[in-house]
Scaffold this active site. Structure first.
Site, PDB file in Angstrom:
ATOM      1  N   HIS A  56       0.838  -1.205   0.000  1.00 62.07           N
ATOM      2  CA  HIS A  56       0.000   0.000   0.000  1.00 62.07           C
ATOM      3  C   HIS A  56       0.866   1.246   0.000  1.00 62.07           C
ATOM      4  CE1 HIS A  56       0.762  -0.544   4.303  1.00 62.07           C
ATOM      5  NE2 HIS A  56       0.218   0.630   4.593  1.00 62.07           N
ATOM      6  N   HIS A  58       1.342   3.934   1.919  1.00 62.86           N
ATOM      7  CA  HIS A  58       1.875   4.702   3.055  1.00 62.86           C
ATOM      8  C   HIS A  58       3.405   4.806   3.001  1.00 62.86           C
ATOM      9  CE1 HIS A  58      -1.961   4.043   5.648  1.00 62.86           C
ATOM     10  NE2 HIS A  58      -2.065   5.088   4.856  1.00 62.86           N
ATOM     11  N   ASP A  60       5.710   4.679   5.158  1.00 62.91           N
ATOM     12  CA  ASP A  60       6.536   3.709   5.886  1.00 62.91           C
ATOM     13  C   ASP A  60       6.599   2.349   5.174  1.00 62.91           C
ATOM     14  OD1 ASP A  60       3.761   3.441   6.743  1.00 62.91           O
ATOM     15  OD2 ASP A  60       4.462   2.080   8.299  1.00 62.91           O
ATOM     16  N   HIS A  61       5.978   2.263   3.986  1.00 59.60           N
ATOM     17  CA  HIS A  61       6.074   1.046   3.171  1.00 59.60           C
ATOM     18  C   HIS A  61       6.669   1.331   1.790  1.00 59.60           C
ATOM     19  CE1 HIS A  61       3.609  -1.412   6.000  1.00 59.60           C
ATOM     20  NE2 HIS A  61       3.325  -0.182   6.390  1.00 59.60           N
ATOM     21  N   HIS A 114      -7.561  -0.641   5.671  1.00 56.16           N
ATOM     22  CA  HIS A 114      -6.488   0.245   6.161  1.00 56.16           C
ATOM     23  C   HIS A 114      -6.268   1.351   5.131  1.00 56.16           C
ATOM     24  CE1 HIS A 114      -2.784   1.446   8.153  1.00 56.16           C
ATOM     25  NE2 HIS A 114      -2.114   1.270   7.029  1.00 56.16           N
ATOM     26  N   ASP A 133      -0.366  -3.959   6.147  1.00 56.06           N
ATOM     27  CA  ASP A 133      -1.002  -3.425   7.355  1.00 56.06           C
ATOM     28  C   ASP A 133      -2.465  -3.864   7.449  1.00 56.06           C
ATOM     29  OD1 ASP A 133       1.383  -2.249   7.969  1.00 56.06           O
ATOM     30  OD2 ASP A 133       0.700  -0.179   7.764  1.00 56.06           O
ATOM     31  N   HIS A 171       4.391  -4.703  10.680  1.00 51.79           N
ATOM     32  CA  HIS A 171       4.864  -4.064  11.928  1.00 51.79           C
ATOM     33  C   HIS A 171       5.001  -5.056  13.078  1.00 51.79           C
ATOM     34  CE1 HIS A 171       4.315   0.204  10.680  1.00 51.79           C
ATOM     35  NE2 HIS A 171       3.392  -0.305   9.882  1.00 51.79           N
TER      36      HIS A 171
HETATM   37 FE    FE Z   1       2.571   0.744   8.134  1.00 54.44          FE
HETATM   38 ZN    ZN Z   2       0.008   1.626   6.528  1.00 52.52          ZN
END
Ligand code: FE
Ligand code: ZN
Length: 255
Positions: A56, A58, A60-61, A114, A133, A171
């Site tokens: 996805h 985001h 942090d990915h 998400h 996530d 995570h």
């Molecule tokens: Fe994440």
């Molecule tokens: Zn995420």
């Protein structure tokens, strides 16, 4: 030949993971939280990066995608519904599309909730799920873009994967998830067993993933919204699983 895996920490609490096909040398990074730890993992394994499979959009990915792509000229695969938000996408995929990493094949499972375009990658030959996530051990992702009903449907889809499926999530949240799950299922024996296991792993500084689908079905309250005892525990006896899930997710947000 079975896939080989290398799991490592990124950013605050993200996981990076490399999936390697020993018969061709192809290697995929599942998401790219940041380039540095992925490069270090490639160094440590001696593997050559051929693919990035994005779950996805985001940051942090996806934060490491462009640096990795420039250096390794790898192919970037990601969700069709979020292609415009993900840098460097070469291949956009959706439900039931097959993605090859050398001779390893992954089936795409759309899991909106998400984020709306979120996808997971399931490798049927190895019973491996990369859940991004969507599903965490003893937890699930925050419902940011979709509705709780959508998230429940997404989790329900994942529930039908084989019990031996190893689940790699985005995570390390397991210990916190356990604290919350116990507020709803204080007497769940599988959850108690998982608690002991997680305490032991964390004391040794080890990751708590992967877990298996069979374990999660028994201990992860977010997958158990259709269990009558769980519905009763949140005061919703007789209500739909989606309603029960919605209540559990709302409680977790406030926890
Ligand atoms: Fe994440
Ligand atoms: Zn995420």
């Amino acid at each position: 030949m079975p896939a080989q895996l290398h799991l490592f920490a990124c950013l605050q609490d993200n996981y990076g993971v490399l999936v390697h096909d020993p018969s061709t040398g192809a290697t995929a990074s599942i998401d790219a939280p940041e380039a540095g730890p992925v490069e270090a993992a490639l160094q440590a394994t001696g593997w050559r990066l051929t693919d990035i499979l994005v779950t996805h959009h985001h940051a942090d990915h996806t934060g490491g995608i462009m640096a990795l792509k420039e250096r390794h000229k790898c192919r970037v695969t990601g969700p069709r519904g979020e292609a415009a938000k993900i840098p460097g996408i070469d291949l956009s995929v959706g439900e039931n599309d097959m993605v090859q990493v050398g001779t390893l094949a992954a089936r795409v499972i759309e899991t909106p909730g998400h984020t709306l375009g979120q996808i997971n990658y399931f490798f049927p030959g190895d019973n491996l799920l990369f859940a991004g996530d969507t599903l965490f051990s003893i937890g699930c992702g925050r419902v940011i873009e979709g509705t709780p009903q959508q998230m429940w449907q997404s989790l329900d889809k994942l529930r039908s994967l084989p019990g031996e499926t190893r689940i790699y999530c985005g995570h390390e949240y397991t210990a916190a998830n356990i604290k919350f799950a116990k507020t709803i299922e204080p007497n769940n024996a599988a959850l108690a067993a998982r608690t002991a296991e997680v305490e032991n792993l964390r004391a040794q500084g080890k990751p708590t993933i992967p877990s298996t689908m069979a374990e999660e079905l028994k201990a992860n309250v977010f997958l158990r919204a259709d269990v009558p005892e769980v519905a009763a525990a949140v005061g919703l006896a007789g209500k739909s699983a989606a309603d029960v899930f919605t209540e559990i997710r709302a409680r977790k947000n406030k926890f």
